[in-house]
Enzyme design. Sequence first.
Site, short mmCIF file in Angstrom:
data_model
loop_
_atom_site.label_atom_id
_atom_site.label_comp_id
_atom_site.label_asym_id
_atom_site.label_seq_id
_atom_site.Cartn_x
_atom_site.Cartn_y
_atom_site.Cartn_z
N GLY A 250 20.77 -14.85 26.93
CA GLY A 250 20.72 -14.67 28.34
C GLY A 250 19.83 -15.53 28.99
O GLY A 250 19.25 -16.24 28.28
N LYS A 251 19.55 -15.30 30.20
CA LYS A 251 18.78 -16.26 31.05
C LYS A 251 17.29 -15.71 30.49
O LYS A 251 16.33 -16.58 30.87
CB LYS A 251 18.98 -15.98 32.64
N GLU A 252 17.04 -14.66 30.24
CA GLU A 252 15.50 -14.26 29.98
C GLU A 252 14.99 -13.99 28.24
O GLU A 252 14.26 -14.09 27.97
CB GLU A 252 15.22 -12.87 30.51
N SER A 253 16.36 -14.01 27.65
CA SER A 253 15.90 -13.63 26.21
C SER A 253 16.93 -14.00 25.12
O SER A 253 18.22 -14.19 25.67
CB SER A 253 15.70 -12.18 25.92
N VAL A 254 16.60 -14.03 23.91
CA VAL A 254 17.54 -14.04 22.84
C VAL A 254 17.51 -12.99 22.04
O VAL A 254 16.43 -12.58 21.55
CB VAL A 254 17.43 -15.56 21.95
N ASP A 391 18.83 -4.49 38.48
CA ASP A 391 19.65 -5.55 37.80
C ASP A 391 20.91 -4.83 37.31
O ASP A 391 21.48 -5.31 36.40
CB ASP A 391 19.01 -6.67 37.08
#
Length: 437
Positions: A250-254, A391
């Site tokens: 994702g945009k913030e984590s793996v 979110d």
Amino acid sequence: MDQTGVTAQTPKSPWGSVAPAAPSCSLADVMSEQLAKQLDDENNKFPTPDPAADLLLTDEASETTSDLMLAQMLQMQFDREFDDQLRREEKKFNGDSKVSISFENYRMVHPYEDSDSSEDEVDWQDTKHDPYKADKPQTTPRRGFTGKGKNITTKHDEVMCGRKNTSRMDNFAPEVHVGDGLGMDLKLSNQVFNSLKQHCHSEQRRSARLHEKKEHSTAEQAVDPRTRLLMYKMVNAGVLENINGCISTGKESVVFHANGGSLEEQPVPDEVVLKVFKTTLNEFKNRDRYIKDDYRFIDRFSKLNPRKVIRLWAEKEMHNLCRMNKAGIPCPEVVLLKKHILVMSFIGKDHVPAPKLKDVTLSSEDMKNAFYQVLNMMQLLYQECNLVHADLSEYNMLWHEGKVWLIDVSQSVEPTHPHGLEFLFRDCRNVSTVSTV
């Protein structure tokens, strides 16, 4: 003739005809003065041999009697001819060039060969003077000039400054190739030297930035060396059995799937996930909007240090998940937090993660149940946990075992947040839009 009448013949020698034996003489004849005078006259007819020549013949005879010595002498002669040919090739190859190439490594050297090189042929590496070492620039006196009258030379002299700038190029970084300038009276103007110096510093800073970005960034489906080391330590400590692979980005984590091990404080599930928060802010640059005004982390927020922000982000998700678990909201259980790596329980079965609500096809009855479950979770989240998801959408909800599970609550804030009610309104609008679709 023998008794049978056959004449006896003397056998022939294999070495040829045998010289006839000298006639025998009596002792009286040998001791006579006349014979002695005759022998003396015969000896005087031959020249007296030179002792030096005789010694030379003796030495040559002694040297050539050994096969090993003869082979060494022939090899030495061959090597001398080869070295002479090599010197001629070297001289022809170099010509009048200032930069010469030596063929000395190809010479044939024998331990028993005496060196016939002259004393002047000495390698420059064996001397104290190194011609490739830059000469120190001539320092000017404190008064700033030398000489008198018309012959005065100041420190701003063009020739002196040019030579000084050339010698100062040796202080550049090792990766900057400046050459040796042997035999060349190079003079660099101040403008050229300053441009080279500025370019050198710029390249060093650019190289440092690239190296820093490569070593300290967590890219898509990959981790930096520090994060990889933390993951290895978890495996070595027994918290994890093994790490299988990436299951989501994702945009913030793996997110990685792993098999759980054991902990002394609490049991570890058989299947867990490692949520590695990205250390780059390229894809999610407005993180500070969710964390800088949260009173729980307002004193620890540092916008200038991205790694500290990532750690606070992971810690914030851990605290939010703990609140939700206490309220009975279906969500992952926290196992361990290590810097920016969050270990949680796995929502799925047999290495297959639960599908997102966006990707699953539900019947009308299941869709209705899912909608009321989401409304109930939003109410519990606001009243019991004192949180707003901020979110909430079909991308952050999973469908597993007939229930809706909430994930990705790192950005969740409390209602007292300056944008708390704005986030709550956006969540309500997203849920109502999904239900109508």
